[in-house]
Design a protein around this motif. Structure first.
Motif, short mmCIF file in Angstrom:
data_model
loop_
_atom_site.label_atom_id
_atom_site.label_comp_id
_atom_site.label_asym_id
_atom_site.label_seq_id
_atom_site.Cartn_x
_atom_site.Cartn_y
_atom_site.Cartn_z
N ARG A 298 0.84 -1.20 0.00
CA ARG A 298 0.00 0.00 0.00
C ARG A 298 0.88 1.25 0.00
O ARG A 298 1.75 1.42 0.85
N TYR A 327 -3.90 6.57 -7.93
CA TYR A 327 -3.68 5.57 -6.89
C TYR A 327 -3.86 6.18 -5.50
O TYR A 327 -3.51 7.34 -5.27
N ALA A 328 -4.38 5.36 -4.59
CA ALA A 328 -4.60 5.80 -3.21
C ALA A 328 -3.27 6.04 -2.52
O ALA A 328 -2.36 5.20 -2.60
N SER A 329 -3.15 7.17 -1.86
CA SER A 329 -1.97 7.45 -1.05
C SER A 329 -2.30 8.58 -0.08
O SER A 329 -2.91 9.58 -0.49
N ASN A 383 -3.91 -0.77 -4.37
CA ASN A 383 -3.84 0.69 -4.30
C ASN A 383 -4.98 1.38 -5.04
O ASN A 383 -4.92 2.57 -5.32
N THR A 385 -8.73 3.02 -5.38
CA THR A 385 -9.48 3.92 -4.50
C THR A 385 -10.78 4.32 -5.18
O THR A 385 -10.83 4.44 -6.41
N PRO A 389 -7.80 10.75 -4.25
CA PRO A 389 -6.76 10.75 -3.22
C PRO A 389 -6.34 12.14 -2.77
O PRO A 389 -5.88 12.31 -1.64
N SER A 392 -10.35 13.82 -0.52
CA SER A 392 -10.97 12.56 -0.11
C SER A 392 -12.49 12.61 -0.04
O SER A 392 -13.14 11.57 -0.10
#
Length: 726
Positions: A298, A327-329, A383, A385, A389, A392
């Motif tokens: 992740r 990508y989620a971060s 990763n 979402t 990101p 949110s």
């Protein structure tokens, strides 16, 4: 019509025509050579003369003198117009390059004169007689790497979320690499070409090759200081554009000036060797990507910084465009630097930003997967979402990226890939698999149309263009569905500024926007029919309208009915990220002795809402895939840093991918529904097809050879010395 809330159940959900395969309406004209392209329209106005451009031989500076006397006295010449006779022309919207006028030279091959003659050969010969004196500017710095080093870490990031430094300090795995993408050229088959009749100096008619009719008309009006209503622009067939024909270009400007000067229509096509430096291109980029992840893969931090070049006031190539969304971060630092250079205008080319950015980001993701010992597909899955990101509280309207990955991996046979790079060999060929994710925004623009019904036949009029994308066909399908008519009862008339203003073709907004505009007009026509017949809930099917005891053929309606409307978009869409997603899988062979790379097969899985026509949509995706292969393996504008121009300015030196390079392509559409996007629940797909492809190819080459190349194109000189011995 206002689209003010998500689309509910509607007539497209049980469609009989929309979403079904239909061959292109314009196909027979094109394969028989009878579709009239801009420079071929001999019959639109009599007395056409030929224009030929003269272009600058320096990259920047000023013109001190032009001697055109010999050209004016040459056989067949009717007139010559030089840039010194014209004040600098106005700039409209994002078109930042000086197309003509004044003594300043901003880039090599900038147009500086036009010769008008009775034949093409006479115009070309006379153009060679023009002599130009220059005062060259100081030597320019074309070192984009050095510029990036100076700019890195400076300025305000475009996206800054969370504590990026802490993410990298505490990470289990980190990738930190530099990536380079070269300048690329559109090199569409049809050159920039126009016929212009401005012979009276008042009313102007332009037959041109352009993607955006209204933008073109407004730009002409601005440049020449005349009212837009005095200008008519037509572009019914366009032989490819890829973003290069979004804006007004020098061909139309020179033809207009020549026509006004000689009092006759002038036709002009930009010669192929001039196209690369006179017109726009995709800027080169330098990118540094840093990824930080936990042991489970992740992402904890993404730092993406890039630089591209541009003329002053331009946008360059924002290779970070996808990074805040894909990508989620919890931590993001994203920044794009624009470096001013005296090179031809850097502007829109198919998937501007994302195409170049994913060439780097999707290699970096593979490098992260390797450092973690993870499968690259699984890394991308963990990763995923469903929210932005970088913001949110903002959801995606519809996102099925994981489904693309899983469906593609299964269909491609991803589980058979080399566990260790270089582990599969067939004779002299090293075999490798590669994949990459794809992301491209899905905007919509206001789009209008007129529909006219008479005798059971429907005519659509809109200034929408068809640049090889299938607009004629999907607009006909939309109208046929709305009115319950067979497809052959619909005639589509496009790309004339006398018609209602549409979205035009570009930015992956054309199909979704223009079909919605036709839908709006058709709903207005349905209402007119219902009111005339006194119907409450009419059904339109098989050329008839029915409601209770009423059952009437549309062909029996008396007179002509007409409706015009424009689809406009409500503010509610701003609460969502609208985007398309995909996954690309490729198999390559690399010759162990020569380093030759051969594409063996390709698969794309696309999530782009309702697919309006699977035949034309597939054509768009495989076209993008092919362009992606060219970007990966061969396309590079070779910059002469001494003279400041792109040296390989023809199709012999600038090598694009062709049919023979790719033996096997497959496309899978998820055919999802995005109710936030349009009433048809559709999104564009034409630019998604190129996004991520180059990285999938580069990753496959690595999987085949064990040699990582981060500088495109992936040519044999960059890895042949590291291949195994034969």
């Amino acid at each position: 019509m206002q689209f003010t809330e998500p689309a509910g159940q509607n007539l497209f959900d049980n469609a009989r025509i929309v979403g079904r395969p239909a061959h292109r309406i314009d196909g027979p004209l094109k394969v028989t050579g009878t579709a009239p392209y801009a420079h071929e329209r001999h019959d639109v106005v009599p007395g056409q003369l030929y224009g030929y451009p003269v272009v600058a031989g320096i990259s920047h500076g000023r013109i001190t003198a032009i001697d055109a006397e010999a050209a004016r006295n040459a056989p067949g010449v009717r007139g010559v117009v030089t840039t010194l006779e014209i004040e600098p022309l106005g700039i409209w919207n994002y078109n930042v390059a000086r197309l003509f006028g004044g003594d300043i030279i901003e880039h090599y091959h900038q147009a500086i004169a036009v010769v008008v003659a009775e034949s093409f050969e006479q115009a070309r010969a006379a153009a060679a007689l023009i002599e130009v004196d220059y005062e060259e500017g100081d030597p320019a710095d074309y070192d984009l790497d050095a510029a990036f080093e100076r700019l890195e870490g400076t300025g305000e990031p475009g996206t800054m979320v969370g504590d990026v430094d802490a993410a990298f300090r505490d990470a289990a795995a980190v990738v930190d690499q530099m990536y380079h993408t070269p300048s690329e050229s559109h090199q569409m088959m049809e050159p920039f070409a126009s016929i212009v009749d401005w012979s009276d100096g008042e009313e102007m008619t332009v037959w041109t090759s352009n993607q955006m009719i209204e933008w073109n008309r407004q730009a002409l009006a601005t440049n020449f200081g005349i009212e837009p209503d005095s200008i008519r622009v037509e572009s019914p067939y366009v032989g490819g554009g890829f973003g290069g024909k979004l804006w007004l270009r020098a061909d139309a400007v020179l033809a207009a000036l020549g026509s006004r000067a000689v009092g006759a229509p002038v036709r002009l096509a930009m010669p192929r060797p001039m196209m690369m430096n006179n017109s726009t291109h995709r800027s080169a980029t330098v990118q540094r990507i840093r990824l930080a992840a936990n042991a489970d893969g992740r992402l904890q931090g993404i730092w993406h910084e890039a630089a591209s070049h541009s003329l002053p006031g331009g946008r360059g190539e924002n290779a970070t465009a996808q990074t805040p969304f894909f990508y989620a971060s919890p931590a993001l630092r994203v920044q794009h630097h624009i470096v001013e250079m005296p090179l031809p205008e850097a502007s829109d080319m198919r998937a501007p930003g994302e195409a170049s950015g994913l060439m780097a980001l999707e290699i970096a993701m593979d490098e992260l997967a390797e450092s973690l010992g993870m499968d690259p597909v699984q890394l991308r899955i963990v990763n995923d979402t469903q929210v932005n990101p970088s913001k949110s509280e903002q959801a995606f309207s519809d996102r099925n990226f994981v489904a693309c990955l899983e469906r593609g991996a299964e269909a491609f046979g991803w589980s058979e890939r080399n566990e260790m790079p270089g582990g599969r060999r067939e004779g002299q060929w090293l075999i490798g698999y590669g994949m990459a994710g794809a992301y491209r925004g899905a905007p919509t623009l206001a789009s209008g149309a007129t529909v006219r019904l008479s005798g059971g036949q429907l005519v659509i009029e809109t200034d929408m263009t068809d640049i090889g994308t299938g607009s004629y066909t999907i607009l006909a399908q939309t109208a046929a569905e709305c009115l319950g008519l067979p497809l052959d009862a619909v005639e589509v008339r496009l790309a004339n500024s006398a018609y209602p203003v549409s979205s035009g073709s570009g930015g992956q907004f054309g199909a979704a926007s223009s079909t919605a505009g036709v839908y709006a007009a058709c709903i207005g026509l349905r209402q007119q029919i219902a009111e005339r017949l006194g119907l409450d809930t009419p059904e339109f099917r098989e050329g008839r309208v029915t409601d209770g005891d009423t059952d009437m053929a549309l062909a029996d309606l008396e007179g002509e009915l007409e409706a015009t409307d424009t689809m406009e978009w409500g503010a509610f869409k701003q609460d969502y990220v609208l985007a398309t997603f995909g996954a690309h899988f490729v198999e390559v062979g690399v010759h162990v002795g020569t380093g030759e790379i051969r594409m063996r097969r390709m698969l794309a899985v696309a999530d782009a809402g309702r697919i309006l026509n699977p035949i034309t949509a597939r054509s768009q995706v495989i076209g993008g895939m092919t362009m992606g292969v060219g970007a990966a393996l061969s396309e590079e504008m070779a910059l002469d840093t001494g003279r400041g121009f792109f040296a390989n300015h023809d199709l012999a030196g600038y090598e694009v991918a062709v049919h023979a390079d790719i033996p096997d392509q497959e496309v899978i559409f998820l055919d999802t529904l995005d109710a936030i996007s349009t009433p048809l629940k559709a999104k564009g797909v034409g630019e998604l097809g190129i996004c991520g492809v180059a990285a999938a190819v580069a990753n496959a080459v690595y999987n085949a050879t064990g040699v990582r190349v981060r500088d495109y194109p992936v040519t044999l000189d960059k890895f042949i010395d590291q291949l195994p011995t034969v």
